[in-house]
Design an enzyme around this catalytic site. Structure first.
Site, short mmCIF file in Angstrom:
data_model
loop_
_atom_site.label_atom_id
_atom_site.label_comp_id
_atom_site.label_asym_id
_atom_site.label_seq_id
_atom_site.Cartn_x
_atom_site.Cartn_y
_atom_site.Cartn_z
CD GLU A 1 9.88 -12.07 -8.06
OE1 GLU A 1 9.20 -11.57 -7.17
OE2 GLU A 1 11.11 -11.91 -8.12
CD GLU B 1 17.10 -13.81 -7.06
OE1 GLU B 1 16.56 -14.26 -6.04
OE2 GLU B 1 16.78 -12.72 -7.56
CD1 TRP C 1 -0.69 -5.71 -3.28
CD2 TRP C 1 -0.57 -6.58 -1.22
NE1 TRP C 1 -0.15 -6.96 -3.36
CE2 TRP C 1 -0.07 -7.53 -2.12
CE3 TRP C 1 -0.61 -6.90 0.13
CZ2 TRP C 1 0.41 -8.76 -1.72
CZ3 TRP C 1 -0.14 -8.13 0.53
CH2 TRP C 1 0.36 -9.06 -0.39
CG ASN D 1 0.38 2.15 3.72
OD1 ASN D 1 -0.68 2.11 3.11
ND2 ASN D 1 1.48 2.68 3.21
N GLY D 2 -0.57 -0.86 6.93
CA GLY D 2 -0.32 -1.64 8.14
C GLY D 2 -1.53 -2.48 8.50
CE LYS E 1 13.75 -12.04 -9.36
NZ LYS E 1 14.57 -11.65 -8.21
CB CYS F 1 -0.88 0.04 1.24
SG CYS F 1 -1.89 -1.41 1.46
CE LYS G 1 11.52 -3.33 -5.75
NZ LYS G 1 12.26 -4.48 -6.30
NE ARG H 1 4.97 1.23 -1.45
CZ ARG H 1 5.74 1.39 -0.39
NH1 ARG H 1 6.82 2.12 -0.48
NH2 ARG H 1 5.46 0.82 0.75
CG HIS I 1 19.27 -37.12 -2.20
ND1 HIS I 1 19.66 -38.31 -1.65
CD2 HIS I 1 20.40 -36.49 -2.59
CE1 HIS I 1 20.99 -38.39 -1.68
NE2 HIS I 1 21.45 -37.30 -2.26
O1 M6R Z 1 13.02 -5.01 0.16
P1 M6R Z 1 13.54 -6.35 0.55
O2 M6R Z 1 14.87 -6.65 -0.04
O3 M6R Z 1 13.55 -6.56 2.03
O4 M6R Z 1 12.51 -7.38 -0.06
C1 M6R Z 1 12.58 -8.75 0.23
C2 M6R Z 1 11.69 -9.55 -0.70
O5 M6R Z 1 10.36 -9.19 -0.52
C3 M6R Z 1 12.08 -9.36 -2.17
O6 M6R Z 1 13.41 -9.66 -2.40
C4 M6R Z 1 11.20 -10.25 -3.08
O7 M6R Z 1 11.50 -11.59 -2.87
C5 M6R Z 1 11.39 -9.84 -4.54
N1 M6R Z 1 10.13 -9.67 -5.19
C6 M6R Z 1 12.14 -10.82 -5.33
O8 M6R Z 1 12.30 -10.45 -6.65
#
Ligand code: M6R
Length: 619
Positions: free
Chosen positions: A499, A492, A77, A103-104, A496, A2, A614, A27, A515
């Site tokens: 997501e 990673e 959000w 927010n929160g 990627k 948010c 984000k 975001r 395994h």
């Molecule tokens: O802002 P941060 O680095 O703390 O965020 C952590 C994760 O939310 C962030 O890396 C998330 O996994 C990304 N969308 C990955 O691409």
């Protein structure tokens, strides 16, 4: 997650607010709304909300047609309640006197709501926010102070006392069209200080085009803003001497330029982002790194006998690479914990443990809470962080800023490689105050200096990766496999792809395949191997052969000079061979590009993937 923008000044509030909301779109959100106040007190607070994009809100609002000079706005959000116009912010009190964005999470909203309903308050939405705005109205009615601004302030202040949970809020009151109030606990909120105007925002990006003078509110602080002045106090009504920071923010960094997506832009600006992160951070003797903000002397650091990295998602993966590099070059045992687990796990830590929070945004709530838990227990803490002035940066005892520039795409790319580089430089620094020799240190420094050029060279593989992506974009399952430092890069790569393409992908250490995951291998499940030259290469080769024997397709990202048998793999991408401290960074580039191009082939919204935000500022 948010976003909040508030404005009080001399300009058309609707245009300022919409501009701010557009800058927060990255975001992640599912609805947006605005509340505007009539400067002549003549009508009710005007609230306009829409589900979907800010563009829908803009169409409804017709900016420029409203004479309001003050208002609040929000991108939501969903956490409590469905994605509907009724649940979108701002929310108003049942008497229409107050509007608020939040927010929160207000954890005790159900009991608050029950209490207020018993007093005759009527609720329209399913949100926790509506309970708080009604509580403000309740306290306002009870308040004995008559002067409207003071009464408004007291009503907000007293209501916040009853909140269990987190908030960043902006509130307006119909009786006070010259006053905007903001407050924070656990959700970021900043005050923008302009000439004849003030702003509130959850993120510098929203207001950086208007002012670069900002005040970072601390938890438990309230900001009372008029057009020409401001006052900061605590919820206990003690005055706070505010510090105005100048943010170093180039608004063009947050614009697309010639790129189609922020993710693409951020992948291609990695040479510069890395260069910025290492600038001024090598000692004159050419054999070690140096950091200005660690707030720990070499003798204090020599006493550290264990390091725990905490982070989430991609930042956690960067911590895993750090584990390999720090153990190898500094010989200090390292552990890497999900911040969300660490904060509740009550892990026993030795007394000479250093806790390092890794976070691009510096606002991830789990990482922030884990950092606080470590501090509460008395451990020394550091942050590796890309957002100057963020909560994590301010609360850690010391830290290393990434200086990678704003990362707008939800999928983290340049922030990841910059975190890995800084962790590698920290490994060098810690190694050199222990047993790493001058010549080994000097070789690492040379490697870091060559990194931007090597990344640029690696990026030239983009076109061949685009072709590979076209070939594989219709597969629905992928495995990413690598050994040693390449294991976190495999994780990673899988994250990627998941997501932004919504493809099921998993990362494993290559030898773990036998395994269990090997059961998945078939013609429909390609494997992406990360293979580097060196002692482990023959082992990786054996793993590739196991997959080929089961008719699995293999895309191999490998370093030049690897002795790969002809025709063993289906497709390959060659990456420059480099010092092991920087090789993980080079190997990350093709996996970023692969997921980007596959997502494009599948027509996905690369920068705003579904369900993702984000910066995850709620638990
Ligand atoms: O802002 P941060 O680095 O703390 O965020 C952590 C994760 O939310 C962030 O890396 C998330 O996994 C990304 N969308 C990955 O691409």
């Amino acid at each position: 997650m948010c976003g909040i923008v508030g404005y009080i000044g001399q300009r058309a509030a609707d245009s300022v607010l919409l501009d701010g909301l557009k800058r927060l779109e990255y975001r992640g959100y599912d609805s947006a709304g605005v509340a505007l106040l009539d400067p002549d007190y003549s009508s009710d607070i005007q609230i306009v909300r829409r589900t979907g994009r800010v563009a829908n809100l803009s169409d409804a609002l017709k900016p420029g047609t409203n004479k309001s000079r003050m208002g609040i706005s929000h991108t939501r959000w969903a956490t409590h309640g469905d994605v509907t116009e009724v649940n979108a912010h701002p929310h108003s009190s049942s008497d229409g006197r107050f509007a608020m964005v939040h927010n929160g999470v207000i954890e005790n909203h159900t009991s608050m709501r029950r209490f207020l309903e018993s007093k005759g308050f009527v609720f329209k939405s399913q949100t926790d926010t509506e309970a708080l705005v009604n509580l403000i109205a309740y306290h306002y009615d009870k308040e004995t102070v008559q002067e409207p601004e003071k009464r408004f302030y007291e009503a907000v202040r007293k209501s916040l006392f009853h909140v269990e949970g987190t908030y960043g809020i902006a509130v307006v009151c119909k009786d006070c069209p010259d006053t905007l109030i903001g407050a924070r606990r656990g959700s970021p909120l900043i005050v923008g200080v302009g000439k004849g105007e003030h702003l509130l925002a959850s993120d510098v990006n929203a207001i950086a085009s208007r002012t670069t003078n900002v005040i970072y509110l601390n938890d438990g602080e309230i900001a009372l803003l008029n057009k020409d002045n401001f006052a900061i106090s605590t919820t206990s009504d003690e005055g706070v001497e505010a510090v105005i920071h100048t943010v170093d923010w180039d608004t063009t960094d947050a614009e697309l330029g010639n790129f189609s997506h922020f993710m693409e832009k951020e992948i291609f600006e990695q040479p510069q982002a890395l260069q910025n992160g290492m600038r001024g951070r090598f000692a004159d003797d050419g054999s070690t790194a140096m950091f200005g903000g660690l707030n720990l002397s070499p003798s204090e650091l020599r006493l550290i006998d264990r390091i725990v990295f905490i982070g989430c998602g991609t930042a956690w993966h960067a911590g895993l690479v750090a584990e390999y590099l720090i153990e190898r070059f500094a010989r200090i045992p390292v552990e890497v914990e999900y911040a969300s687990e660490f904060r509740y796990r009550n892990a026993p830590l030795d007394k000479n443990t250093l806790v390092v929070a890794m976070s691009q945004s510096g606002e991830t709530i789990d990482t922030l809470a884990a950092l606080r838990e470590a501090k509460r227990k008395g451990y020394k803490t550091l942050a590796i962080n890309n957002s100057v002035g963020s909560s994590i940066a301010r609360e850690a005892d010391g830290g290393i800023y990434q200086h990678a520039g704003p990362e707008i795409g939800v999928a983290s790319t340049k922030a990841f490689t910059s975190q890995v580089m800084l962790a590698a430089m920290l490994a060098l620094y810690l190694g050199r105050i222990r047993d790493l020799s001058y010549s080994d240190g000097a070789a690492m420094v040379e490697a870091f200096k060559s990194l931007p050029d090597l990344v640029s060279r690696t990026l030239t593989c983009a076109e061949s990766i685009r072709k590979i992506a076209a070939k594989y974009s219709q597969y629905n399952d992928f495995l990413f496999l690598g050994r040693q430092e390449m294991f976190p890069i495999a994780l990673e790569g899988a994250l990627k792809l998941k997501e932004i393409s919504y493809i099921h992908a998993e990362g494993y250490p290559a030898a773990e395949m036998k395994h269990g995951p090997i059961a998945l291998i078939c013609e429909e499940c390609p494997s992406v191997f990360l293979a580097t030259n060196g002692e482990i290469f023959q082992k990786t080769l054996a793993n590739i052969q196991e997959i080929k024997a089961r008719k699995g397709k293999v895309i191999c990202i490998l370093t030049e000079n690897c002795d790969m048998p002809d025709d063993l793999v289906d497709d390959s991408v060659i990456v420059p061979e480099a010092h092991e401290a920087i090789q993980p960074i080079l190997m990350s580039i093709p996996v970023q590009l692969l997921s980007y191009y596959i997502a494009l082939e599948r027509g996905c919204d690369v920068d705003k993937p579904r369900n993702l935000a984000k910066s995850v500022t709620v638990e």
